[in-house]
Design a protein around this motif. Structure first.
Motif, PDB file in Angstrom:
ATOM      1  N   LYS A 109       0.934  -1.243   0.196  1.00  7.00           N
ATOM      2  CA  LYS A 109      -0.163  -0.061  -0.182  1.00  7.00           C
ATOM      3  C   LYS A 109       0.925   1.330   0.005  1.00  7.00           C
ATOM      4  O   LYS A 109       0.704   2.264  -0.844  1.00  7.00           O
ATOM      5  N   LYS A 110       1.941   1.250   0.824  1.00  6.77           N
ATOM      6  CA  LYS A 110       2.727   2.508   0.861  1.00  6.77           C
ATOM      7  C   LYS A 110       3.626   2.740  -0.405  1.00  6.77           C
ATOM      8  O   LYS A 110       3.626   3.805  -0.763  1.00  6.77           O
ATOM      9  N   GLU A 131       0.830   3.911  -2.990  1.00  6.78           N
ATOM     10  CA  GLU A 131       0.397   5.331  -2.880  1.00  6.78           C
ATOM     11  C   GLU A 131       1.521   6.377  -3.216  1.00  6.78           C
ATOM     12  O   GLU A 131       1.297   7.296  -3.813  1.00  6.78           O
TER      13      GLU A 131
END
Length: 353
Positions: free
Chosen positions: A108-109, A112
């Protein structure tokens, strides 16, 4: 590296790789082969910039490249995962298989960060095999990815080239059939010449003496050689390197020590560099011997060492008819990259190896 370039080293984000229980096999194949994958929908935008960034033609009698891109697809991916260098380039908006691969395998990091334009390069060591590297290039869309590749070609090339040099160095300076690095010879060179250079097991001190300010290292089957020459340097010459001086000096050395080989001036290219904080140039060219009608590739450096008042020429060349020259030219370059103008520092590092 430019401040806006973000390089993220992936440790665990590749879900398809995490959690493998069985031991990984050793990667196979050539270290200069890059198995690359792009989606058909983005290929027209990405293939040419990747070839410009990675392949780098070199001066050889027959055209060769430092790296060869082997384009693949989903049918060849399993085979590619057995090799040393795998590269996937796809935007997170790509509708193809590789776009899905990127979206699926970034955490996710990381995902993003790509969406915000913060991250473009991801790297993973040994994803499917030992002594392997996976590089993922991505961006918000294909246009941005193309622009990133074109503006960061040096970054992409150096990532691949540095990995290749590390792997080849382990073999070049490692032990094979009971023979290893010539540390006794390295110590003698450092003590007598005042500089240090590593000598692989297959190379010999062929010619040259400290009085002549010339050292020639040579290996056979195929033939390749490295020489180091220096002459006094004063402050008026510092950073003022003449290509005509380089050609004249190298040709005169080869006339004395190596049967009259000469540089092909029309093939000579160079760029300015810093090598162990020494200013200089790195050059590539071809050598020829008119009498024997033979030739081959050359790579070398001219370096100004103001502390020790020496100007060095480090020069590597190959004569290998009928076979690819790049692997053997890389051997020469790795030997030159081990050069240290500080003999004491070199000896200290030698004693620790």
């Amino acid at each position: 590296m430019k401040a806006r370039i973000k390089l993220l080293i992936i440790l665990t984000v590749l879900a398809v790789i995490a959690g493998c229980a069985k031991p990984k096999p050793e990667a196979i194949g050539s270290f200069n082969a890059v198995f690359a994958f792009v989606d058909p929908q983005e290929a027209d935008l990405l293939k040419e910039p990747l070839e410009l960034a990675i392949e780098h033609p070199i001066k050889t009698p027959r055209p060769e490249k430092l790296f060869r891109i082997i384009w693949g697809d989903t049918n060849t991916f399993d085979d590619a995962t057995r090799h040393h260098i795998v590269l996937i380039a796809a935007s997170i908006k790509s509708p193809g298989w590789w776009g899905a691969f990127v979206r699926r395998n970034l955490d996710k990091k990381a995902y993003e960060g790509v969406k915000k334009g913060q991250f473009n390069v991801f790297r993973k060591k040994d994803p499917w095999a030992r002594n392997q590297i996976l590089i993922i290039l991505t961006a918000r869309n294909a246009d941005e990815l193309r622009a990133f590749i074109l503006t960061n070609m040096d970054l992409i090339f150096e990532m691949i080239n540095n990995y290749c040099n590390e792997q080849v160095s382990q073999w070049l300076f490692g032990k094979y059939q009971g023979k290893g690095e010539r540390k006794d010879l390295e110590r003698k060179i450092a003590e007598e010449y005042g500089f240090g250079i590593r000598v692989p097991r297959m190379f010999e001190w062929e010619k040259g003496t400290p009085k002549e300010r010339f050292l020639w290292l040579r290996a056979l089957d195929p033939e390749r050689w490295v020489f180091v020459y220096w002459e006094p340097l004063d402050s008026t010459q510092y950073k003022k390197i003449s290509l005509s001086w380089l050609v004249r000096t190298r040709d005169s050395l080869c006339l004395i020590y190596y049967e009259g080989d000469s540089l092909m001036k029309e093939e000579l290219t160079y760029r300015r560099i810093y090598f162990r904080n020494l200013p200089g140039i790195k050059y590539r060219a071809r050598w020829k011997n008119v009498k024997k009608v033979i030739g081959g590739p050359v790579v070398g450096y001219v370096l100004d060492d103001i502390e020790h008042k020496r100007r060095y020429i480090l020069d590597g060349a190959v004569f290998a008819p009928g076979v690819r020259k790049e692997p053997y030219l890389r051997h020469c370059e790795l030997i030159m990259l081990s050069f240290n103008p500080d003999a004491r520092a070199f000896l200290d590092s030698l004693n620790m190896r």
